[in-house]
Design an enzyme around this catalytic site. Structure first.
Site, mmCIF file in Angstrom:
data_model
loop_
_atom_site.group_PDB
_atom_site.id
_atom_site.type_symbol
_atom_site.label_atom_id
_atom_site.label_comp_id
_atom_site.label_asym_id
_atom_site.label_seq_id
_atom_site.Cartn_x
_atom_site.Cartn_y
_atom_site.Cartn_z
ATOM 1 N N ASN A 14 -9.546 13.526 -10.543
ATOM 2 C CA ASN A 14 -10.485 12.705 -9.755
ATOM 3 C C ASN A 14 -10.276 11.225 -10.058
ATOM 4 O OD1 ASN A 14 -12.527 14.281 -8.036
ATOM 5 N ND2 ASN A 14 -12.397 15.474 -9.908
ATOM 6 N N LEU A 91 -17.704 15.605 -19.534
ATOM 7 C CA LEU A 91 -18.449 16.785 -19.985
ATOM 8 C C LEU A 91 -19.556 16.475 -20.981
ATOM 9 C CD1 LEU A 91 -15.608 19.454 -20.221
ATOM 10 C CD2 LEU A 91 -17.304 19.148 -18.425
ATOM 11 N N ASN A 108 -21.874 10.934 -10.266
ATOM 12 C CA ASN A 108 -21.124 12.078 -10.813
ATOM 13 C C ASN A 108 -20.562 12.904 -9.662
ATOM 14 O OD1 ASN A 108 -20.324 14.067 -12.842
ATOM 15 N ND2 ASN A 108 -21.997 15.343 -12.052
ATOM 16 N N HIS A 110 -19.709 16.760 -8.716
ATOM 17 C CA HIS A 110 -19.950 18.139 -9.154
ATOM 18 C C HIS A 110 -19.236 19.091 -8.185
ATOM 19 C CE1 HIS A 110 -21.977 21.426 -11.119
ATOM 20 N NE2 HIS A 110 -22.232 21.930 -9.925
HETATM 21 C C1 GRF Z 1 -13.858 18.487 -11.508
HETATM 22 O O1 GRF Z 1 -13.941 19.755 -10.928
HETATM 23 C C2 GRF Z 1 -15.189 17.786 -11.418
HETATM 24 O O2 GRF Z 1 -15.890 18.084 -10.261
HETATM 25 C C3 GRF Z 1 -15.908 18.335 -12.604
HETATM 26 O O3 GRF Z 1 -14.916 18.449 -13.609
HETATM 27 C C4 GRF Z 1 -13.613 18.578 -13.013
HETATM 28 C C5 GRF Z 1 -12.769 17.468 -13.550
HETATM 29 O O4 GRF Z 1 -11.452 17.498 -13.105
HETATM 30 N N1 GRF Z 1 -17.070 17.534 -12.917
HETATM 31 P P1 GRF Z 1 -10.488 16.246 -13.321
HETATM 32 O O5 GRF Z 1 -10.547 15.859 -14.796
HETATM 33 O O6 GRF Z 1 -10.948 15.137 -12.428
HETATM 34 O O7 GRF Z 1 -9.118 16.749 -12.960
#
Ligand code: GRF
Length: 200
Positions: A14, A91, A108, A110
């Protein structure tokens, strides 16, 4: 110029989508002022480096207690002084002090359509496992403001994604990322940068 700090814990796909959108101009007038990870050695930090964005580790293990860790996190944020904080696969539970200080300035992503499969215990693959176990035909992703309730803040954007026959949690996670997360997270930041979504 919108100054954005991104908080991560893992792979950072992301984050990558956001960095690319800033570079391409899809997110205009925005600078990613720093990426903060609570874990050492995560790939998100490599991604930050590749895009010449400063990366920092604020790890609970380096601090005597939770309070000390929270203070270090707030100090780093004060130093970066962002207009917006983006949780992109972060997290850690966001400390109440931080929520208070940056109210309506933390968003955030989700990986489900909140309120489905959200709240305490719903993170990572667990979200997709729960969606498959319930047999939903649609899932998706949500961008929301962060408040004191886990996944409970005001919803800003959602995008639905189809669940297909034979999906595993991993396959579904990938589809939700590709078809929803990597689109709506940069999309929302772009709207904030253009002043179309009000923050703070
Ligand atoms: C994603 O699925 C996001 O929605 C969730 O944790 C994951 C993180 O993935 N909160 P990345 O680190 O962005 O690859």
């Amino acid at each position: 110029m919108l100054k954005v700090a991104v908080l991560v814990s893992g792979g950072g796909t992301n984050l990558e989508a956001v960095l690319k959108a800033v570079e391409s101009g899809d997110i205009p007038d925005t600078e990613i002022v720093g990426v903060i990870s609570n874990n050492y050695g995560v790939y998100a930090l490599e991604r930050a480096k590749k895009h010449s964005v400063p990366g920092f580790v604020i790890s609970p293990g380096d601090h005597d207690d939770r309070e000390d860790f929270h203070r270090a996190l707030l100090d780093k944020l004060d130093e970066l002084s962002p207009d917006l904080i983006v949780l992109a696969g972060c997290l850690i539970k966001i400390p109440d002090d931080m929520i208070k200080k940056y109210r309506r300035r933390i968003i955030n992503i989700h990986p489900a359509l909140i309120p489905a499969f959200s709240g305490k215990g719903y993170y990572g693959l667990k979200v997709h496992e729960a969606a498959l176990a319930r047999g939903v035909k649609l899932t998706g992703a949500t961008v929301h403001f962060v408040d004191e309730i886990v996944d409970g803040g005001e919803i800003i954007a959602q995008k639905a994604v189809e669940v297909k026959e034979g999906d595993t949690p991993e396959i579904l996670q990938k589809r939700v990322m590709e078809e929803a997360e990597w689109i709506i997270l940069p999309g929302v930041i772009g709207e904030i940068a253009k002043g179309k979504i009000y923050i703070g």
